[in-house]
Design a protein around this motif. Structure first.
Motif, PDB file in Angstrom:
ATOM      1  N   GLU A 183       0.689  25.551   0.965  1.00 60.17           N
ATOM      2  CA  GLU A 183       1.578  25.400  -0.178  1.00 60.17           C
ATOM      3  C   GLU A 183       2.328  24.074  -0.130  1.00 60.17           C
ATOM      4  O   GLU A 183       2.523  23.414  -1.150  1.00 60.17           O
ATOM      5  CB  GLU A 183       2.561  26.577  -0.216  1.00 60.17           C
ATOM      6  N   ILE A 184       2.749  23.683   1.068  1.00 65.81           N
ATOM      7  CA  ILE A 184       3.485  22.423   1.235  1.00 65.81           C
ATOM      8  C   ILE A 184       2.551  21.226   1.105  1.00 65.81           C
ATOM      9  O   ILE A 184       2.943  20.147   0.663  1.00 65.81           O
ATOM     10  CB  ILE A 184       4.186  22.390   2.625  1.00 65.81           C
ATOM     11  N   LYS A 185       1.295  21.423   1.517  1.00 67.71           N
ATOM     12  CA  LYS A 185       0.283  20.354   1.528  1.00 67.71           C
ATOM     13  C   LYS A 185       0.723  19.185   2.422  1.00 67.71           C
ATOM     14  O   LYS A 185       0.713  18.032   2.034  1.00 67.71           O
ATOM     15  CB  LYS A 185       0.011  19.850   0.109  1.00 67.71           C
ATOM     16  N   GLY A 186       1.104  19.536   3.621  1.00 61.43           N
ATOM     17  CA  GLY A 186       1.530  18.508   4.557  1.00 61.43           C
ATOM     18  C   GLY A 186       2.356  19.126   5.669  1.00 61.43           C
ATOM     19  O   GLY A 186       2.391  20.347   5.846  1.00 61.43           O
ATOM     20  N   LYS A 187       3.037  18.288   6.433  1.00 58.69           N
ATOM     21  CA  LYS A 187       3.854  18.768   7.541  1.00 58.69           C
ATOM     22  C   LYS A 187       5.055  19.544   7.009  1.00 58.69           C
ATOM     23  O   LYS A 187       5.687  19.155   6.022  1.00 58.69           O
ATOM     24  CB  LYS A 187       4.332  17.590   8.398  1.00 58.69           C
ATOM     25  N   LEU A 188       5.375  20.639   7.686  1.00 61.49           N
ATOM     26  CA  LEU A 188       6.518  21.444   7.271  1.00 61.49           C
ATOM     27  C   LEU A 188       7.815  20.671   7.531  1.00 61.49           C
ATOM     28  O   LEU A 188       8.017  20.133   8.622  1.00 61.49           O
ATOM     29  CB  LEU A 188       6.546  22.762   8.046  1.00 61.49           C
ATOM     30  N   PRO A 189       8.720  20.614   6.541  1.00 57.57           N
ATOM     31  CA  PRO A 189       9.974  19.886   6.716  1.00 57.57           C
ATOM     32  C   PRO A 189      10.976  20.610   7.603  1.00 57.57           C
ATOM     33  O   PRO A 189      11.992  20.051   8.012  1.00 57.57           O
ATOM     34  CB  PRO A 189      10.509  19.783   5.279  1.00 57.57           C
ATOM     35  N   GLY A 190      10.693  21.840   7.906  1.00 62.60           N
ATOM     36  CA  GLY A 190      11.565  22.693   8.703  1.00 62.60           C
ATOM     37  C   GLY A 190      11.152  24.122   8.446  1.00 62.60           C
ATOM     38  O   GLY A 190      10.324  24.399   7.574  1.00 62.60           O
ATOM     39  N   VAL A 191      11.700  25.057   9.196  1.00 61.73           N
ATOM     40  CA  VAL A 191      11.390  26.459   8.962  1.00 61.73           C
ATOM     41  C   VAL A 191      12.606  27.308   9.300  1.00 61.73           C
ATOM     42  O   VAL A 191      13.342  27.013  10.253  1.00 61.73           O
ATOM     43  CB  VAL A 191      10.154  26.923   9.776  1.00 61.73           C
ATOM     44  N   ILE A 192      12.835  28.326   8.495  1.00 57.19           N
ATOM     45  CA  ILE A 192      13.893  29.305   8.755  1.00 57.19           C
ATOM     46  C   ILE A 192      13.214  30.601   9.179  1.00 57.19           C
ATOM     47  O   ILE A 192      12.409  31.166   8.442  1.00 57.19           O
ATOM     48  CB  ILE A 192      14.758  29.537   7.497  1.00 57.19           C
TER      49      ILE A 192
END
Length: 401
Positions: A183-192
């Motif tokens: 869904e992000i189509k790339g590296k995750l900016p962070g995760v909760i």
């Protein structure tokens, strides 16, 4: 033993109504074991199958984790997307009757058996909540499938909710990661990672979930009276979230396996913990079959859990790095729900927390602004703000300075 046999004979012969020997012995065994701590108990032979239900199977029920407090069933936490959760059952609620019949004084196993039944059947439970009149709530039993991992994007930030640690938890986490990356189509900016209200579950799943955030190293250790009870559990290498900022949400209903994950990621400086101090269930129960199960089994507390830095979880819980309440300041200390230390005969913490280390001092808790609605989830909102503000690294360093 002579004393026990004498009392048993007296009760059997002189009690006002006839009683079954097997019931007397079962109750006596449970009285002895529950006098040790709230998690030790005797498991009759016909209840062995129930040990599997909570981790693998499906059953018709209401969907809540419960405990016993002074002869009354008390809710630890309702499970997401179950009749109990949908009906508004809360952590700390007392359950006093089922279909108009009192369950006060029943053993925990018997009370749970009465709540389970055929899916689709209605059941009315009497709920007693502090400061309120008793309320009869009618629910419909459902097959409890325990979908334990959910995910979504929260204002552009990947959010993963784990409601329990069963055999499907880690596989569910991996699927959530794959879906979020697509869904992000790339590296995750962070995760909760949301562990609020998670009552725990399987130790091996907590190790696997921790491994998703750690590249090897210790997750948790156990210590008991005997050398064989002293164990160290390490994460596997190959973390799924390498280099991704992580915030873990916890609260007073985050227990056991949830506390193992939160404590490991905190001690290893891999995540920022946000919320309120966890439940404090840091003891290990071993199931010991009696005559290969023909006489049932003992569920016996044999060790305590410790975080990688050697902190005990039992009776103290895991403190957040940033204490944030979900509710407005009630000016009375915002006393939360049930904690491990509130349970009868709970194993005491090995040493009291120092006052200066108590991160839940009421002056240190951040409360929602006046008028903020509980359902809008202030803790989650603040976690998103922290990750989007660019201050995550600074706050993580401050928490461990």
């Amino acid at each position: 033993m002579d004393l026990f046999a004498n009392v048993l004979a007296r009760v059997r012969n002189d009690y006002v109504v006839p009683v079954e020997n097997a019931d007397l012995i079962t109750d006596a065994l449970n009285g002895m074991l529950q006098g040790l701590d709230p998690h030790s108990s005797y498991i009759p032979p016909d209840r062995f199958d129930d040990l599997q239900i909570s981790t693998t199977g499906e059953y018709g029920g209401l969907g809540m984790e419960v405990t016993m407090e002074e002869g009354v069933v008390k809710v630890v936490a309702p499970i997401d997307d179950t009749p109990a959760k949908k009906a508004g059952i809360k952590s700390g609620d007392y359950l006093t009757a089922i279909d108009g019949e009192s369950i006060i004084g029943l053993g925990l196993d018997e009370a749970v058996d009465r709540m389970r039944g055929k899916p689709g059947e209605p059941i009315t439970i009497t709920v007693v909540r502090k400061g309120e009149d008793p309320e009869d709530i009618t629910l419909t039993r459902e097959v409890i499938k325990r979908v334990v991992v959910k995910h979504r994007l929260e204002d552009g930030i990947p959010y993963i909710r784990i409601s329990q640690f069963n055999e499907l938890t880690y596989s569910g986490l991996k699927k959530a990661v794959s879906a979020l990356k697509s869904e992000i189509k790339g590296k995750l900016p962070g995760v909760i990672l949301d562990l609020r209200g998670n009552p725990g579950g399987l130790l091996d799943q907590s190790i696997k979930v921790s491994s998703a955030f750690l590249n090897g190293g210790e997750v948790v250790s156990t210590r008991g009276r005997h050398k064989e009870d002293n164990m160290h559990y390490n994460a596997k290498k190959g973390e799924l979230f390498k280099g991704v900022p992580v915030i873990v949400l916890i609260d007073g209903a985050s227990a056991s396996a949830s506390e193992i994950v939160a404590g490991a990621l905190q001690d290893r400086e891999r995540a920022l913990l946000v919320g309120l101090t966890s439940f404090g269930k840091g003891s290990v129960q071993s199931v010991i079959p009696l005559r290969n199960g023909r006489d049932g089994a003992l569920r016996l507390t044999t060790a305590r859990y410790y975080t990688p830095s050697g902190r005990t979880i039992q009776g103290t819980g895991i403190d957040p790095d940033i204490a944030i309440s979900y509710a407005l300041d009630d000016k009375k200390g915002n006393k939360g729900g049930l904690k491990e230390s509130d349970l009868p005969n709970a194993i005491k913490a090995e040493k009291e927390k120092q006052a200066e280390e108590d991160s839940e001092d009421e002056n240190q808790i951040e409360f929602p602004p006046e008028g903020f609605k509980v359902e809008d989830d202030y803790q989650l909102k603040r976690a998103v703000e922290i990750l989007k503000s660019g201050k995550y690294t600074e706050l993580l360093a401050k928490a461990h300075s």
